[in-house]
Design an enzyme around this catalytic site. Structure first.
Site, PDB file in Angstrom:
ATOM      1  N   ASP A   1     -37.634  -4.937   3.090  1.00 38.86           N
ATOM      2  CA  ASP A   1     -36.934  -4.878   4.615  1.00 38.86           C
ATOM      3  C   ASP A   1     -37.377  -3.355   5.159  1.00 38.86           C
ATOM      4  OD1 ASP A   1     -34.734  -3.985   5.430  1.00 38.86           O
ATOM      5  OD2 ASP A   1     -32.884  -2.741   4.273  1.00 38.86           O
TER       6      ASP A   1
ATOM      7  N   HIS B   1     -25.207  -6.118   1.867  1.00 34.24           N
ATOM      8  CA  HIS B   1     -24.366  -7.121   3.127  1.00 34.24           C
ATOM      9  C   HIS B   1     -24.326  -8.241   3.247  1.00 34.24           C
ATOM     10  CE1 HIS B   1     -25.752  -7.225   7.166  1.00 34.24           C
ATOM     11  NE2 HIS B   1     -26.769  -7.105   7.656  1.00 34.24           N
TER      12      HIS B   1
ATOM     13  N   GLN C   1     -24.940 -11.648   5.541  1.00 31.58           N
ATOM     14  CA  GLN C   1     -26.848 -11.598   5.404  1.00 31.58           C
ATOM     15  C   GLN C   1     -27.394 -12.247   4.157  1.00 31.58           C
ATOM     16  OE1 GLN C   1     -29.358 -10.327   7.870  1.00 31.58           O
ATOM     17  NE2 GLN C   1     -30.752 -11.588   6.679  1.00 31.58           N
TER      18      GLN C   1
ATOM     19  N   CYS D   1     -34.468  -9.697   6.388  1.00 32.12           N
ATOM     20  CA  CYS D   1     -33.303  -9.153   7.772  1.00 32.12           C
ATOM     21  C   CYS D   1     -33.438  -9.145   8.654  1.00 32.12           C
ATOM     22  CB  CYS D   1     -32.369  -8.498   6.619  1.00 32.12           C
ATOM     23  SG  CYS D   1     -33.423  -6.564   6.391  1.00 32.12           S
TER      24      CYS D   1
ATOM     25  N   ARG E   1     -18.447  -3.145  10.067  1.00 32.18           N
ATOM     26  CA  ARG E   1     -19.715  -2.513   9.942  1.00 32.18           C
ATOM     27  C   ARG E   1     -19.785  -1.060  10.074  1.00 32.18           C
ATOM     28  NH1 ARG E   1     -26.023  -3.791  11.743  1.00 32.18           N
ATOM     29  NH2 ARG E   1     -25.929  -5.521  10.660  1.00 32.18           N
TER      30      ARG E   1
ATOM     31  N   ARG F   1     -27.654 -16.790  10.348  1.00 33.43           N
ATOM     32  CA  ARG F   1     -26.889 -15.389  10.323  1.00 33.43           C
ATOM     33  C   ARG F   1     -25.057 -16.172  11.298  1.00 33.43           C
ATOM     34  NH1 ARG F   1     -27.247 -10.262   9.899  1.00 33.43           N
ATOM     35  NH2 ARG F   1     -25.270 -10.300   9.035  1.00 33.43           N
TER      36      ARG F   1
HETATM   37  N1  NVA Z   1     -31.483  -1.512   5.096  1.00 34.31           N
HETATM   38  C1  NVA Z   1     -31.498  -2.051   6.568  1.00 34.31           C
HETATM   39  C2  NVA Z   1     -30.894  -3.174   7.017  1.00 34.31           C
HETATM   40  C3  NVA Z   1     -30.130  -3.455   8.373  1.00 34.31           C
HETATM   41  C4  NVA Z   1     -29.837  -4.978   8.328  1.00 34.31           C
HETATM   42  C5  NVA Z   1     -30.244  -0.841   7.200  1.00 34.31           C
HETATM   43  O1  NVA Z   1     -29.411  -0.529   6.347  1.00 34.31           O
HETATM   44  O2  NVA Z   1     -31.335  -0.533   8.762  1.00 34.31           O
HETATM   45  N1   CP Z   2     -29.692  -8.428   9.987  1.00 35.38           N
HETATM   46  C1   CP Z   2     -29.167  -7.770  10.814  1.00 35.38           C
HETATM   47  O1   CP Z   2     -27.201  -7.472  10.221  1.00 35.38           O
HETATM   48  O2   CP Z   2     -28.952  -7.254  12.362  1.00 35.38           O
HETATM   49  P1   CP Z   2     -28.186  -6.334  12.391  1.00 35.38           P
HETATM   50  O3   CP Z   2     -28.963  -4.709  12.058  1.00 35.38           O
HETATM   51  O4   CP Z   2     -29.097  -6.448  14.374  1.00 35.38           O
HETATM   52  O5   CP Z   2     -27.115  -6.762  12.866  1.00 35.38           O
END
Ligand code: NVA
Ligand code: CP
Length: 330
Positions: free
Chosen positions: A230, A134, A137, A272, A107, A317
């Protein structure tokens, strides 16, 4: 079960509709096994590394629990703990980790980083979120939608908010692949990139999906089966963008009035997570007070309503990530 032996899982565009559906099926099967208490230590003796250059609750815990259930060992590298990026390149990291582990989750920021990691790695690499995509997800989201409606094809899916970031992009790809009707609803400047839209339109031709980009929420949500949103400001973005996002995206907040405009009682709300639905978080409280708001992308009322299926979505998830790990490692 679906076999994607040795494949990386970097973005959904790399997979056929059948493969994506196969992963959703496999996630459902593994979920049923877990619920029934049937052991599924399919990857006994293997080990995986989890690299997180951004923070996480769901994704990290899902990878860890999935790994334990599959009989594997796990090493978690947090955003500060490893040499990655600071003292060691991603290519060198890939070669070191793939000599010790059977799979690597990453990540971080740009998609090109996870692509480089995969290029130099001998073992499957799984994208646990980049700025652009992602994909794990989306497998969970598709599973959740299919559980809810019994089908994916023909579902009217509306994404409210910043549609040019990881969630908007990936959901558009997922909907296109599965023959769903995707609408992104936001000001034009938040529409996904033209090249990605074109690629998804090609996919849609084969699957019967439709793609729509609509600035008017009233038009967008009519007949929606799923309304998804989101955060307006994603991880890694500067704090200064909050003001502009609030100004631009407030008309696209998911609230009870918007949910009613679908004209369907069966419409569900998805997110998400994490979500700014109240002021009970540090950032939520700071921004809420600064801009005089009690919620951001979704109201607490909708988030806590019977239409909200966000916590089943979050649980899924784990089952989906388990399916991705097992399909690529076995
Ligand atoms: N768009 C958000 C998704 C988190 C799961 C981010 O990248 O922070
Ligand atoms: N939805 C998601 O990816 O959550 P986290 O950032 O907690 O992993």
């Amino acid at each position: 079960m679906i076999k994607l032996t040795g494949r990386d899982f970097l973005k959904l565009l790399d997979f056929t509709s059948e493969e994506i559906e196969g992963l959703v099926d496999y996630a459902a099967e593994l979920k049923a096994k877990k619920k029934a208490g049937i052991s599924h230590r399919l990857c006994e003796g293997k080990n995986i590394a989890l690299i997180f250059e951004k923070t996480s609750t769901r994704t990290r815990c899902s990878f860890e629990v999935a790994a334990y259930d599959l009989g594997m060992g796990v090493t978690y590298l947090d955003p500060k703990a490893s040499q990655i990026g600071k003292k060691e390149s991603i290519a060198d990291t890939a070669r070191v980790l793939s000599s010790m582990y059977d799979g690597i989750e990453y990540r971080g920021h740009g998609q090109e980083i996870v692509e480089t990691l995969a290029k130099y790695s001998d073992v499957p690499v799984w994208n646990g979120l980049t700025n652009e995509f992602h994909p794990t997800q989306i497998i969970a989201d598709l599973l959740t939608i299919r559980e809810q409606f019994g089908t994916l094809k023909g579902i009217n899916f509306v994404y409210m908010g910043d549609a040019r970031y990881n969630m908007g992009n990936s959901l558009m790809v997922g909907c296109a692949k599965m023959g769903m009707n995707f609408t992104a609803c936001c000001p034009k400047k938040y529409f996904p990139a033209k090249e990605l839209i074109e690629e998804c339109e090609e996919v849609a031709k084969a699957t019967g999906a439709t793609l729509r980009f609509e600035e008017n929420p009233d038009i967008a949500v009519k007949d929606a089966d799923v309304i998804y949103t989101d955060v307006w400001v994603s991880m890694g973005e500067p704090i200064e963008v909050w003001e502009e996002r609030i100004n631009d995206l407030s008309p696209y907040q998911v609230n009870s009035a918007l949910m009613k405009k679908t004209g369907k009682e069966s419409t569900v709300f998805m997110h998400c997570l994490p979500a700014y639905h109240d002021l009970k978080t540090e950032v939520g409280a700071e921004m809420g007070e600064k801009f005089n708001r009690d919620a951001m992308e979704v109201t607490d009322e909708v988030f806590e309503s019977a239409q909200s299926i966000v916590f089943r979505e979050a649980e899924n998830r784990m089952h989906s990530i388990k399916a991705v790990i097992a399909a690529t490692l076995l």
